[in-house]
Design an enzyme around this catalytic site. Sequence first.
Site, short mmCIF file in Angstrom:
data_model
loop_
_atom_site.label_atom_id
_atom_site.label_comp_id
_atom_site.label_asym_id
_atom_site.label_seq_id
_atom_site.Cartn_x
_atom_site.Cartn_y
_atom_site.Cartn_z
N LYS A 115 0.64 9.98 2.76
CA LYS A 115 -0.21 9.57 3.89
C LYS A 115 -1.63 10.09 3.76
CE LYS A 115 3.07 8.58 7.59
NZ LYS A 115 3.44 8.87 8.99
N LYS A 200 8.04 -4.21 1.83
CA LYS A 200 8.85 -3.93 3.02
C LYS A 200 8.39 -4.78 4.19
CE LYS A 200 10.40 0.32 4.71
NZ LYS A 200 10.40 1.79 4.84
N LYS A 203 4.97 -4.17 10.30
CA LYS A 203 4.18 -4.67 11.43
C LYS A 203 2.73 -4.89 11.03
CE LYS A 203 2.63 -0.26 13.01
NZ LYS A 203 1.34 0.06 13.57
#
Length: 337
Positions: A115, A200, A203
């Site tokens: 991240k 994947k 959203k």
Amino acid sequence: MRIVSGIQPTGNLHLGNYLGAIRNWVAMQDDVAAKGGQGLYFLADLHAISMPHIPADLAANTREMVAALVACGIDPARSILFNQAQVPAHAELQWLLSGTARMGWLSRMTQFKDKSGKNREGASIALFTYPVLQAADVLLYQATHVPVGEDQKQHLELARDIAQKFNTDFGGGSDVFTLPEPIIPPEAARIMSLRDGAAKMSKSDPSDMSRINLTDNADTIMAKVKKAKSDPEPLPSEPAGLAGRAEAKNLVGIYAAMAGISPAAVLSEFGGKGFGAFKPALAELLVAKLAPINARFADLRQDRAALDAILRSGAERARTLAAPTLTAAYEALGLVR
Ligand code: TRP
């Protein structure tokens, strides 16, 4: 048995979220009740501030997620459903555990590396200490079992390391914390994009056609499945025949997960048939399973008062359960209150 698990309040819930964490939680709810245990499920809103965020979106996403969880079958009467921010003991225990967690342990966490990426210096401190808050989340309630995805296994191991060191250093012969066991779903359904079998379902994919949202109605679901990427070959009769056919594998995987059967069982029914036959069957299955969830979700997400009441009462119960462990941790550390 005490089950504790959290999920970050992202908006736009889709099939990947449902078949990932949420459906597992619902299944466990019956399990834990049968064993006379307790399940605690929370929205990890405190974790969400470790990345740049928009406050109004966080609040909306938290409520949206509660609506989705209840629509999917989390029963706020049987389970304790709450958001971290209403239970200050999470943040308090995180600080108390920060004296025990080691820099070296946190530096090995792959989620932080992923991240923060190339911008390590610009990452928030919260992103680095994220796993300590996660440890606090579960240790606070003496969790025995923690359902998580494969990607969170490392954080769970860290929670065990912290608990063990704390018990050894400060327990004075008795354990302050229970060491939690991860529960990792055996065939953790990895749901991929409908447009690209290598990505994947997410959203944040710019194409809405890539995912099935919990807010999609029957017509939209039908259209998305019809347009889903596939290939011209008929389906194989064994799972091995799906090798190198990412899109076919994903669609079969979705069917299997929704029907609660193995991919092999799906192929024994559809092997030899083409997507012209398989896609309508898949779309029908999705509509049948998602329609009731979709309807409850649509009602609930408008009812802000009901959602806030659920969170308020869940937090109250969580605070009561957390209090003795938090006190024990303060005392063990020699902190006079
Ligand atoms: N980090 C988890 C995730 O991103 C969410 C989470 C926060 C969690 N606290 C937790 C999961 C405690 C299990 C237990 O999926």
